[in-house]
Design a protein around this motif. Structure first.
Motif, PDB file in Angstrom:
ATOM      1  N   LEU A 187     -37.838  18.507  81.233  1.00  9.74           N
ATOM      2  CA  LEU A 187     -39.082  18.014  81.179  1.00  9.74           C
ATOM      3  C   LEU A 187     -39.739  19.065  80.130  1.00  9.74           C
ATOM      4  O   LEU A 187     -40.846  18.763  79.300  1.00  9.74           O
ATOM      5  CB  LEU A 187     -40.070  18.258  82.479  1.00  9.74           C
ATOM      6  N   TRP A 188     -39.144  20.361  80.300  1.00  8.93           N
ATOM      7  CA  TRP A 188     -39.700  21.606  79.229  1.00  8.93           C
ATOM      8  C   TRP A 188     -39.387  21.444  77.957  1.00  8.93           C
ATOM      9  O   TRP A 188     -40.160  21.546  77.126  1.00  8.93           O
ATOM     10  CB  TRP A 188     -39.203  22.887  79.771  1.00  8.93           C
ATOM     11  N   ALA A 189     -38.124  20.704  77.554  1.00 10.33           N
ATOM     12  CA  ALA A 189     -37.573  20.373  76.427  1.00 10.33           C
ATOM     13  C   ALA A 189     -38.351  19.256  75.942  1.00 10.33           C
ATOM     14  O   ALA A 189     -38.656  19.364  74.675  1.00 10.33           O
ATOM     15  CB  ALA A 189     -35.982  20.196  76.406  1.00 10.33           C
ATOM     16  N   HIS A 190     -38.827  18.447  76.535  1.00 11.88           N
ATOM     17  CA  HIS A 190     -39.469  17.150  76.014  1.00 11.88           C
ATOM     18  C   HIS A 190     -40.745  17.517  75.551  1.00 11.88           C
ATOM     19  O   HIS A 190     -41.343  17.141  74.526  1.00 11.88           O
ATOM     20  CB  HIS A 190     -39.690  15.958  77.232  1.00 11.88           C
ATOM     21  N   SER A 191     -41.522  18.477  76.461  1.00 14.24           N
ATOM     22  CA  SER A 191     -42.844  18.942  76.013  1.00 14.24           C
ATOM     23  C   SER A 191     -43.000  19.489  74.658  1.00 14.24           C
ATOM     24  O   SER A 191     -43.632  19.568  73.845  1.00 14.24           O
ATOM     25  CB  SER A 191     -43.406  19.930  77.430  1.00 14.24           C
ATOM     26  N   VAL A 192     -41.694  20.630  74.827  1.00 19.78           N
ATOM     27  CA  VAL A 192     -41.690  21.488  73.461  1.00 19.78           C
ATOM     28  C   VAL A 192     -41.423  20.543  72.112  1.00 19.78           C
ATOM     29  O   VAL A 192     -41.902  20.778  71.091  1.00 19.78           O
ATOM     30  CB  VAL A 192     -40.577  22.472  73.536  1.00 19.78           C
ATOM     31  N   VAL A 193     -40.547  19.546  72.406  1.00 20.19           N
ATOM     32  CA  VAL A 193     -40.343  18.520  71.233  1.00 20.19           C
ATOM     33  C   VAL A 193     -41.425  17.806  70.947  1.00 20.19           C
ATOM     34  O   VAL A 193     -41.818  17.464  69.730  1.00 20.19           O
ATOM     35  CB  VAL A 193     -39.088  17.753  71.514  1.00 20.19           C
ATOM     36  N   ALA A 194     -42.109  17.334  71.978  1.00 24.55           N
ATOM     37  CA  ALA A 194     -43.323  16.685  71.644  1.00 24.55           C
ATOM     38  C   ALA A 194     -44.453  17.130  70.833  1.00 24.55           C
ATOM     39  O   ALA A 194     -45.222  16.642  69.919  1.00 24.55           O
ATOM     40  CB  ALA A 194     -44.030  16.023  73.002  1.00 24.55           C
ATOM     41  N   GLN A 195     -44.458  18.501  71.286  1.00 26.19           N
ATOM     42  CA  GLN A 195     -45.373  19.423  70.542  1.00 26.19           C
ATOM     43  C   GLN A 195     -45.234  19.606  69.002  1.00 26.19           C
ATOM     44  O   GLN A 195     -45.696  19.492  68.228  1.00 26.19           O
ATOM     45  CB  GLN A 195     -45.487  20.882  71.076  1.00 26.19           C
ATOM     46  N   SER A 196     -43.745  19.809  69.032  1.00 25.39           N
ATOM     47  CA  SER A 196     -43.376  19.961  67.627  1.00 25.39           C
ATOM     48  C   SER A 196     -43.692  18.557  66.682  1.00 25.39           C
ATOM     49  O   SER A 196     -43.860  18.812  65.563  1.00 25.39           O
ATOM     50  CB  SER A 196     -41.815  20.184  67.628  1.00 25.39           C
ATOM     51  N   THR A 197     -43.327  17.530  67.304  1.00 17.01           N
ATOM     52  CA  THR A 197     -43.517  16.423  66.726  1.00 17.01           C
ATOM     53  C   THR A 197     -44.796  16.036  66.241  1.00 17.01           C
ATOM     54  O   THR A 197     -45.272  15.575  65.057  1.00 17.01           O
ATOM     55  CB  THR A 197     -43.224  15.269  67.506  1.00 17.01           C
ATOM     56  N   GLU A 198     -45.946  16.388  67.126  1.00 18.90           N
ATOM     57  CA  GLU A 198     -47.177  16.397  66.773  1.00 18.90           C
ATOM     58  C   GLU A 198     -47.607  17.272  65.775  1.00 18.90           C
ATOM     59  O   GLU A 198     -48.455  16.821  65.141  1.00 18.90           O
ATOM     60  CB  GLU A 198     -48.128  16.252  68.011  1.00 18.90           C
ATOM     61  N   ARG A 199     -47.309  18.504  65.859  1.00 22.08           N
ATOM     62  CA  ARG A 199     -47.564  19.287  64.791  1.00 22.08           C
ATOM     63  C   ARG A 199     -46.954  18.907  63.472  1.00 22.08           C
ATOM     64  O   ARG A 199     -47.680  18.837  62.213  1.00 22.08           O
ATOM     65  CB  ARG A 199     -46.684  20.942  65.171  1.00 22.08           C
ATOM     66  N   ALA A 200     -45.689  18.230  63.419  1.00 20.55           N
ATOM     67  CA  ALA A 200     -45.341  17.816  62.217  1.00 20.55           C
ATOM     68  C   ALA A 200     -46.210  16.510  61.662  1.00 20.55           C
ATOM     69  O   ALA A 200     -46.393  16.403  60.509  1.00 20.55           O
ATOM     70  CB  ALA A 200     -43.824  17.294  62.435  1.00 20.55           C
ATOM     71  N   ARG A 201     -46.516  15.646  62.608  1.00 21.34           N
ATOM     72  CA  ARG A 201     -47.420  14.534  62.206  1.00 21.34           C
ATOM     73  C   ARG A 201     -48.760  15.216  61.582  1.00 21.34           C
ATOM     74  O   ARG A 201     -49.340  14.498  60.673  1.00 21.34           O
ATOM     75  CB  ARG A 201     -47.828  13.598  63.464  1.00 21.34           C
ATOM     76  N   LEU A 202     -49.384  16.079  62.295  1.00 24.27           N
ATOM     77  CA  LEU A 202     -50.579  16.614  61.935  1.00 24.27           C
ATOM     78  C   LEU A 202     -50.298  17.369  60.312  1.00 24.27           C
ATOM     79  O   LEU A 202     -51.262  17.170  59.499  1.00 24.27           O
ATOM     80  CB  LEU A 202     -50.920  17.676  62.634  1.00 24.27           C
ATOM     81  N   ILE A 203     -49.274  17.976  60.286  1.00 21.58           N
ATOM     82  CA  ILE A 203     -49.139  18.558  58.685  1.00 21.58           C
ATOM     83  C   ILE A 203     -48.841  17.519  57.818  1.00 21.58           C
ATOM     84  O   ILE A 203     -49.547  17.392  56.604  1.00 21.58           O
ATOM     85  CB  ILE A 203     -47.569  19.248  58.882  1.00 21.58           C
ATOM     86  N   VAL A 204     -48.140  16.329  57.959  1.00 24.76           N
ATOM     87  CA  VAL A 204     -48.015  15.175  57.329  1.00 24.76           C
ATOM     88  C   VAL A 204     -49.678  14.650  56.979  1.00 24.76           C
ATOM     89  O   VAL A 204     -49.795  14.375  55.738  1.00 24.76           O
ATOM     90  CB  VAL A 204     -47.385  14.137  57.736  1.00 24.76           C
ATOM     91  N   GLU A 205     -50.459  14.389  57.986  1.00 30.20           N
ATOM     92  CA  GLU A 205     -51.835  13.905  57.613  1.00 30.20           C
ATOM     93  C   GLU A 205     -52.465  14.782  56.725  1.00 30.20           C
ATOM     94  O   GLU A 205     -53.303  14.460  55.900  1.00 30.20           O
ATOM     95  CB  GLU A 205     -52.027  13.734  59.095  1.00 30.20           C
ATOM     96  N   LEU A 206     -52.328  16.291  57.083  1.00 32.14           N
ATOM     97  CA  LEU A 206     -52.957  17.199  56.316  1.00 32.14           C
ATOM     98  C   LEU A 206     -52.541  17.098  54.736  1.00 32.14           C
ATOM     99  O   LEU A 206     -53.560  17.327  53.838  1.00 32.14           O
ATOM    100  CB  LEU A 206     -53.088  18.595  56.870  1.00 32.14           C
ATOM    101  N   GLU A 207     -51.550  17.102  54.525  1.00 30.96           N
ATOM    102  CA  GLU A 207     -50.748  16.985  53.260  1.00 30.96           C
ATOM    103  C   GLU A 207     -51.432  15.895  52.556  1.00 30.96           C
ATOM    104  O   GLU A 207     -52.059  15.587  51.448  1.00 30.96           O
ATOM    105  CB  GLU A 207     -49.338  16.870  53.291  1.00 30.96           C
ATOM    106  N   ARG A 208     -51.352  14.697  53.277  1.00 29.25           N
ATOM    107  CA  ARG A 208     -52.136  13.425  52.898  1.00 29.25           C
ATOM    108  C   ARG A 208     -53.391  13.489  52.390  1.00 29.25           C
ATOM    109  O   ARG A 208     -53.944  13.124  51.376  1.00 29.25           O
ATOM    110  CB  ARG A 208     -51.759  12.255  53.704  1.00 29.25           C
ATOM    111  N   THR A 209     -54.291  14.076  53.308  1.00 31.46           N
ATOM    112  CA  THR A 209     -55.497  14.253  53.306  1.00 31.46           C
ATOM    113  C   THR A 209     -56.102  15.075  52.086  1.00 31.46           C
ATOM    114  O   THR A 209     -56.815  14.920  51.203  1.00 31.46           O
ATOM    115  CB  THR A 209     -56.133  14.850  54.369  1.00 31.46           C
ATOM    116  N   GLN A 210     -54.943  16.395  51.780  1.00 29.37           N
ATOM    117  CA  GLN A 210     -55.352  17.134  50.436  1.00 29.37           C
ATOM    118  C   GLN A 210     -54.960  16.213  49.454  1.00 29.37           C
ATOM    119  O   GLN A 210     -55.628  16.827  48.358  1.00 29.37           O
ATOM    120  CB  GLN A 210     -54.323  18.419  50.788  1.00 29.37           C
TER     121      GLN A 210
END
Length: 409
Positions: free
Chosen positions: A163-186
């Motif tokens: 469960l801890w690993a899933h939580s960490v990877v989910a946060q990592s995935t969300e951060r990567a998605r936000l970075i992609v959205e930020l780059e697209r917005t920029q």
């Protein structure tokens, strides 16, 4: 590998993907080493072969999953199902084989797709292992005191870590998605800025062409018509108008070269240069139109942008007088105030309603002055003439004082 992709998703950080790959490699090294060791130490030939068959099924299923990740038949859940059955069979063959359950715990989290599916397969694997051990040991004290307790402890630890690993990877995935959205917005913002810059540049060029080339060509047309009409009756007047056409055409040519960058602009203007240029414009206007022109032009020191804005606003105001005002007298005043420079153009013509004006000229003057922090005030009414007042802020000149100075009228 398919297990890491299933857990981390396509947008996960490379750090977690690499970590999961290493985790998977370690699990398989331990699994193979332990399986080979247990099969070698098993004294029963039949149990040894049965164990090797079960282990071979697990390895084969995993190899197919890793080699053909997109195959609709070989899917992660199929592999986990085979693993669950194999663990149950191995636990029934010998107590030592139940230890393999421990090293396979990470696979339920890597291939389970979701925490719910991972927990489900982990529960099935636990039940299969305990069932196999019970079938072999029966309801003995060893089964309850050692096998069941140790298995449940291992499962509890595995659940917490998973469960801890899933939580960490989910946060990592969300951060990567936000970075992609930020780059697209920029990228979209940068594209919008480029479009806006191009639109601003087109508007500036249109305004410059309107205030210079278009006005000059209009003057040439009017002068040419007048010269043609007076060739027989007023040859001297026509000759003078032809000279004005030549002079205006030369000025337009110089303006065109400046607009396309052929002429180099100077960084500043000398004292009195604005007044001298405005005087030439007024003299030419009076000569071409025959109107009475009064000019009060102070020597104003200003930068090149302010100088150009004053000249363009004067040219546009006089062009409007020529085309629309039907005036007999025009007044132009240039003065330096403590708050900046003022340009006032008045006429005694027919006037108009400023709110109903839809022409490009007044709007272009407003925008030109606004770019320099200035403003344009238009005062007019039908039959009462027109007053144009432009104000551009400048740094206070030495000796200027706010006391007793005349403000914007």
């Amino acid at each position: 590998m398919i297990g890491m992709t299933a857990l981390a998703g396509p947008s996960a950080d490379g750090f977690w993907t690499t970590s999961l790959r290493r985790w998977n490699a370690v699990c398989w090294v331990l699994f193979v080493a332990m399986a080979v060791g247990l099969a070698t130490m098993d004294g029963s030939v039949g149990s040894r072969y049965a164990a090797l068959v079960l282990l071979g099924c697990v390895v084969l299923c995993y190899a197919l999953l890793d080699r053909f990740p997109g195959n609709p038949v070989v899917r992660p859940h199929v592999y986990l199902s085979v693993l669950v059955l194999a663990l149950g069979g191995l636990a029934e063959l010998g107590g030592s084989y139940a230890a393999l359950f421990m090293v396979t715990l990470p696979h339920y989290w890597m291939f389970g797709r979701t925490p719910r599916a991972s927990m489900g397969f982990l529960g099935l694997a636990t039940a299969a292992t305990l069932t196999g051990s019970w079938y072999r040991q029966g309801w003995s004290l060893q089964f309850f005191g050692e096998t069941m307790v140790s298995t449940l402890i291992v499962v509890a630890v595995g659940v917490l870590i998973g469960l801890w690993a899933h939580s960490v990877v989910a946060q990592s995935t969300e951060r990567a998605r936000l970075i992609v959205e930020l780059e697209r917005t920029q990228a979209e913002l940068s594209e919008a800025h480029q479009r806006q810059g191009a639109a601003d540049e087109r508007e500036r060029m249109a305004r410059d062409i309107h205030d210079t080339l278009a006005q000059g060509l209009a003057s040439i047309v009017v002068l040419a018509e007048a010269a043609r009409a007076g060739l027989d009756s007023e040859p001297a007047r026509s000759a003078q108008q032809l000279r004005s056409i030549e002079s205006t055409a030369r000025e337009n040519l110089a303006e065109a070269r400046e607009l396309v960058g052929s002429a180099q602009q100077q960084g500043g203007a000398a004292a009195g240069s604005v007044a001298r240029t405005l005087r030439r414009i007024l003299d030419r206007f009076a000569e071409d139109t025959g109107l009475t022109v009064a000019g009060e032009l102070a020597d104003v020191e200003c930068d090149q942008q302010t100088r150009i804005a004053l000249l363009r606003c004067t040219q546009e105001s006089l062009a409007n007088v020529r085309k629309h005002a039907r005036a007999s007298t025009v007044g132009v005043m240039l003065s330096r105030r403590p708050h900046g420079v003022e340009l006032e153009v008045t006429d005694d013509g027919a006037g108009f309603v400023p709110e109903e004006s839809t022409g490009f000229g007044l709007d272009g003057m407003r925008k030109r002055l606004a770019e320099l922090g200035g403003r344009l005030t238009v005062t007019s009414s039908l039959g009462d003439g027109t007053r144009i007042l432009g104000v551009i802020p400048l740094e206070p000149a030495p000796g200027d004082s706010d006391e007793g100075s005349e403000g914007t009228r």
